[in-house]
Design an enzyme around this catalytic site. Structure first.
Site, PDB file in Angstrom:
ATOM      1  N   CYS A 439      -7.000  -7.500  -2.513  1.00  0.00           N
ATOM      2  CA  CYS A 439      -6.064  -8.598  -2.254  1.00  0.00           C
ATOM      3  C   CYS A 439      -6.364  -9.236  -0.901  1.00  0.00           C
ATOM      4  O   CYS A 439      -6.806  -8.576   0.048  1.00  0.00           O
ATOM      5  CB  CYS A 439      -4.626  -8.092  -2.311  1.00  0.00           C
ATOM      6  SG  CYS A 439      -3.388  -9.394  -2.141  1.00  0.00           S
ATOM      7  N   CYS A 441      -4.281 -10.184   1.161  1.00  0.00           N
ATOM      8  CA  CYS A 441      -3.338  -9.749   2.203  1.00  0.00           C
ATOM      9  C   CYS A 441      -3.934  -8.629   3.050  1.00  0.00           C
ATOM     10  O   CYS A 441      -3.490  -8.412   4.183  1.00  0.00           O
ATOM     11  CB  CYS A 441      -2.021  -9.304   1.574  1.00  0.00           C
ATOM     12  SG  CYS A 441      -2.138  -7.777   0.604  1.00  0.00           S
ATOM     13  N   HIS A 447      -0.776  -2.103  -3.273  1.00  0.00           N
ATOM     14  CA  HIS A 447      -1.526  -2.355  -4.503  1.00  0.00           C
ATOM     15  C   HIS A 447      -2.117  -1.033  -4.997  1.00  0.00           C
ATOM     16  O   HIS A 447      -3.014  -0.475  -4.358  1.00  0.00           O
ATOM     17  CB  HIS A 447      -2.638  -3.370  -4.271  1.00  0.00           C
ATOM     18  CG  HIS A 447      -2.147  -4.702  -3.769  1.00  0.00           C
ATOM     19  ND1 HIS A 447      -1.511  -5.605  -4.581  1.00  0.00           N
ATOM     20  CD2 HIS A 447      -2.184  -5.267  -2.531  1.00  0.00           C
ATOM     21  CE1 HIS A 447      -1.184  -6.676  -3.884  1.00  0.00           C
ATOM     22  NE2 HIS A 447      -1.581  -6.491  -2.629  1.00  0.00           N
ATOM     23  N   CYS A 515       3.273 -10.031  -1.396  1.00  0.00           N
ATOM     24  CA  CYS A 515       2.538  -9.627  -0.200  1.00  0.00           C
ATOM     25  C   CYS A 515       1.885 -10.804   0.510  1.00  0.00           C
ATOM     26  O   CYS A 515       1.384 -10.646   1.622  1.00  0.00           O
ATOM     27  CB  CYS A 515       1.478  -8.593  -0.573  1.00  0.00           C
ATOM     28  SG  CYS A 515       0.193  -9.235  -1.669  1.00  0.00           S
ATOM     29  N   HIS A 567      -6.891  -3.219 -20.826  1.00  0.00           N
ATOM     30  CA  HIS A 567      -5.728  -4.079 -21.088  1.00  0.00           C
ATOM     31  C   HIS A 567      -6.131  -5.539 -21.310  1.00  0.00           C
ATOM     32  O   HIS A 567      -5.317  -6.328 -21.797  1.00  0.00           O
ATOM     33  CB  HIS A 567      -4.742  -4.023 -19.919  1.00  0.00           C
ATOM     34  CG  HIS A 567      -4.030  -2.712 -19.789  1.00  0.00           C
ATOM     35  ND1 HIS A 567      -3.402  -2.102 -20.851  1.00  0.00           N
ATOM     36  CD2 HIS A 567      -3.849  -1.884 -18.725  1.00  0.00           C
ATOM     37  CE1 HIS A 567      -2.866  -0.966 -20.458  1.00  0.00           C
ATOM     38  NE2 HIS A 567      -3.128  -0.801 -19.167  1.00  0.00           N
TER      39      HIS A 567
END
EC number: 3.5.1.98
Length: 847
Positions: A439, A441, A447, A515, A567
């Protein structure tokens, strides 16, 4: 004209319009000097006054409308300018942000390049220091120590080098022995003359170049038999296997060692060592030496015995020599040799060749000597040197060719052994570039799917030494065409390419995370620079590993990759996943290698909705998932037991969906029971060619309820892996999916890799062996068997042991096997009795 504004009785005053617009004054009607003719005096002027008033109001309204219109236009222009300025500011900020990102990427690449250069320079310095240290050790070593230990390949190359030198030497000897060569002429040999000091042109047949300084002088007091060695070169000498090297594959070439037997023997050994003679004599040479042995002097006889001893040192030549010595034509010569001299050399030679115990007669030497004419003191016949030299060179070329063939064959066997060693290895795939998917951030604590997952697993495999026993390969980025085997073109372009290059509008696809970073949903982060590359690298690494295992280049493997993939659906990323790595690998196996049966086992605690979607109607891919379902209340909500497939794929989608929540949570006994009663029976009946595992470890104890909640041990996944290795000839590939507790995923990865290596696993604890699956697990397995028993016959047998512990099930299986064996033996006994009674009736058997 007099312009005046006439006030209306309803208006107190008339306001002058802005922007310099002055209304036109109404003209005053002229005053008539005539008397009114109307019967109603003053009515005409009143009507004219009203018309003027109406015209004045109409003009005022028009001016007011124009004023409002101008105000609206001015306001629109003001707002348009303000929006244009805001848009320009936002565009500049966006461009600046992208420039900062590119600058950051360039800076990171520069730092990475500098780090690699520094590491390479450091490795070069270390290598240089190691070479200097080894060189210093070699300089300071003792004489008794070995300088180096050569490998098999180095020894083979040294043998090839020596063989080439011998070939060149033999070629030169052949050229020197051509007709007309002055070296082949012989001078007369006078027995009464002293030993010659000049170089002699005589070459001993098949032994090497003769030097006069090593000559043995003839005795002057008695005549000796003539030293005529008849060189009979046979026509098929090139067809003989003249080198014992071709029959000795278990050891190197044996060389003759010097033995101090007596003075003459020692001089012969020195002469043999000086000319480089090794035990590579031919059987033809043996016959020459034996046939001429009766005419040798004492010292020459010692020389012959030593040559014979050297000959026998070459292993398999012993049996051939014995056969020749036992022939009637050579037996007389051997008798003479045995009685010619009682020196230690003679007895040693006979004992070495195994002739000391032969029942041989003992004729006298004088009888043997009378069969030859004495040698004259004034002349000597020249020896047939030219033919012997040519025969020697030709035979050496034959030996060298055969030796070259042997080396090539040995080299091929060595390469095959190396290839077999590689095939039996476990393969690991990993690339540090996948760590850059994180990420913006910069806070990994918020995370669960972060770069530390694969870094920790790779470090654990290095620390435990498992990585050293595996074959490690580098990953690659999957192509866009490979990604489109499962995903749509728009999905591949959006998440598999750089948006700045493709100029795609990403604003509707991404959201702002709490975030401060960017993501495709509330928990699936997106990095503008690195996410697409990392996702494609994860897919390419899995595909590369799967193809190496499926094509039998490697035994099995484990892919340490991220982001996960099971997924990801055709056009939707979710659950930390962008591209379905395992599904893409299975599709490519079908298309490129024509693999007909593929088993995909998904033991991640979350259902692999993307993999199920990709193969829901495909009967050549059996998808089996063990996951927490809780009646659809656990993410992602799919994977019900009655989802069995569609069309031709009915029955090839098996969902081992555990229900009942965490009261109690599932453990080792429940998963082992599911494997024993559902997974392995169906898998064995399906008989796959390749097994792919979506290996998520979030069912291991240590994951909170939203991310797992179950209580499996890491060692349990080692037991499950070992069971899957009994399928498809052991062609099993594990690809990392979920799992976010670092200790849990490291322990589970270590257990799986250890199982793939074939290491001995820790035994299953007694409490797990004796523990029965809980009621919720039994109920879940009953639902699966009810849904799939009509598609798989093997489930009918396992349905009776659902509630049993592992030890009880094993005991029951052993009892059934014993019963079947007893019945089989009973049937065999009955058959034997029937056969015996039949034989009795025929009179061929008596009971």
């Amino acid at each position: 004209m007099d312009l005046r504004v006439v006030d209306h009785p309803h208006h107190h005053h008339h306001q002058q319009p802005p922007f310099g617009l002055v209304p036109q004054p109404h003209p005053t009607p002229p005053t008539s000097t005539a008397c009114p003719t109307s019967s109603e005096p003053g009515r005409g002027p009143v009507i004219n006054h009203q018309e003027q008033h109406l015209q004045q109001e109409l003009v005022a309204l028009k001016h007011k409308q124009q004023l409002q219109r101008q105000l609206l236009i001015a306001e629109f222009q003001r707002q348009h300018e303000q929006l244009s300025r805001q848009h320009e500011v936002q565009l500049q900020e966006h461009i600046k942000h992208q420039q900062d990102l590119l600058a950051l990427k360039h800076q990171q690449e520069l730092l990475e390049h500098q780090r690699k250069m520094e590491q390479q320079r450091h490795e070069q310095e270390l290598e240089k220091q190691q070479r200097e240290y080894k060189l210093q050790q070699l300089k300071n070593k003792d004489r008794g120590q070995e300088s180096a230990v050569a490998s098999t390949e180095v020894k083979m190359r040294l043998q090839e080098f020596v063989l080439n030198k011998k070939k060149a030497l033999a070629q030169r000897n052949l050229n020197h022995c051509l007709p007309g060569d002055p070296k082949t002429q012989h001078s007369s040999l006078d027995q009464s003359s002293p030993p010659q000091t000049a170089l002699s042109a005589y070459n001993h047949p098949m032994l090497g170049t003769y030097d006069s300084k090593d000559d043995f002088p003839l005795r002057k007091t008695a005549s000796e038999p003539n030293l005529k060695l008849r060189s009979r070169l046979k026509q098929k000498v090139t067809e003989r296997r003249s080198s014992p090297l071709l029959r000795r594959k278990d050891g190197p070439i044996s060389t003759a060692k010097k033995r101090s037997l007596d003075v003459a023997g020692e001089r012969c050994c020195r002469w043999l060592s000086s000319v480089g003679i090794t035990a590579t004599f031919t059987l033809f040479t043996c016959q020459q030496l034996i046939s001429s042995s009766s005419s040798l002097s004492s010292s020459s006889f010692s020389f012959f015995c030593l040559c014979l001893l050297l000959l026998v040192l070459d292993g398999d030549w012993f049996s051939e020599l014995i056969k020749q010595l036992k022939t009637t034509t050579l037996r007389g010569s051997i008798h003479a040799l045995k009685n010619a001299n009682d020196s230690p050399v003679t007895s040693l030679c006979f004992s070495a060749v195994g002739l000391g115990g032969l029942p041989l007669p003992s004729p006298s030497v004088s009888k043997l000597v009378r069969g030859h004419r004495p040698l004259g003191r004034t002349q000597s016949a020249p020896l047939p040197q030219q033919q012997c030299g040519q025969a020697q060179a030709l035979q050496q070329l034959v030996v060298q060719q055969q030796h070259q063939q042997f080396l090539e064959k040995h080299k091929q066997q060595f390469q095959q052994q190396q290839q077999q060693h590689i095939i039996n290895k476990v393969c690991l795939v990993y690339d540090s570039l996948m760590q850059k998917h994180q990420c913006m951030c910069g806070n990994t604590t918020s995370h669960p799917e972060h770069a530390g997952r694969i870094q920790s697993i790779w470090s654990r495999l290095q620390e435990t030494g498992l990585r050293a026993h595996c074959e490690c390969i580098r990953g690659r980025k999957a192509s866009l065409e490979e990604l489109q085997t499962v995903h749509s073109e728009a999905h591949v372009l959006l998440y598999g390419t750089n948006p700045l290059r493709q100029k795609l509008d990403l604003s509707p696809m991404f959201v702002r995370l709490p975030c401060g970073g960017i993501g495709v949903d509330s928990d699936t982060i997106w990095n503008e620079v690195h996410s697409s590359s990392a996702a494609r690298l994860a897919v390419g690494s899995v595909v590369e590993l799967v193809f190496k295992v499926a094509s039998a280049e490697l035994k099995n493997g484990f892919a340490v990759v991220r982001p996960p993939g099971h997924h990801a659906e055709e056009s939707t990323p979710m659950g930390f996943c962008y591209f379905n790595s395992v599904a893409i690998a299975a599709k490519l196996l079908q298309q490129r290698l024509n693999v007909s049966k593929i088993l995909i086992v998904d033991w991640d605690v979350h259902h692999g909705n993307g993999t199920q979607q990709a193969f829901y109607a495909d009967p050549s891919v059996l998808y089996m998932s063990l996951h927490r379902y809780d009646d659809g209340n656990f993410f992602p909500g799919s994977g019900a037991p009655d989802e069995v497939g569609s069309g031709a794929g009915v029955g090839f989608n098996v969902n081992m969906a555990f229900t009942g929540g965490l009261e109690p949570p599932m453990g080792d006994a429940d998963y082992l029971a599911a494997f024993r009663t559902v997974v392995m029976p169906i898998a064995n009946e399906f008989a796959p060619d390749v097994v792919l595992v979506s290996s998520g470890f979030d069912a291991v104890d240590g994951h909170a309820s939203p991310l797992g909640g179950y209580k499996l041990t890491a060692k349990c996944f080692g037991y499950l892996t070992r069971q899957l290795m009994s399928l498809a000839g052991g062609r099993v590939v594990l690809a990392l999916e979920g799992g976010h507790d670092l200790t849990a995923i490291c322990d589970a990865s270590e257990a799986c890799v250890s199982a793939l290596l074939g290491n001995e696993l820790d035994p299953i604890p007694d409490e797990v062996l004796q523990q029965r699956p809980n009621a919720n697990a039994v109920h879940s397995m009953e639902k699966v068997i009810e849904a799939h028993s009509k598609y798989w016959r093997s489930l009918q047998r396992s349905a009776s042991t659902l509630g049993c512990s592992l030890s009880e099930a094993l005991q029951r299986d052993a009892e059934e096997a014993e019963t079947v064996s007893a019945m089989a033996s009973l049937s065999v006994t009955d058959q034997d009795q029937c056969v015996a009674s039949s034989l009795e009736d025929l009179g061929l058997y008596e009971g």
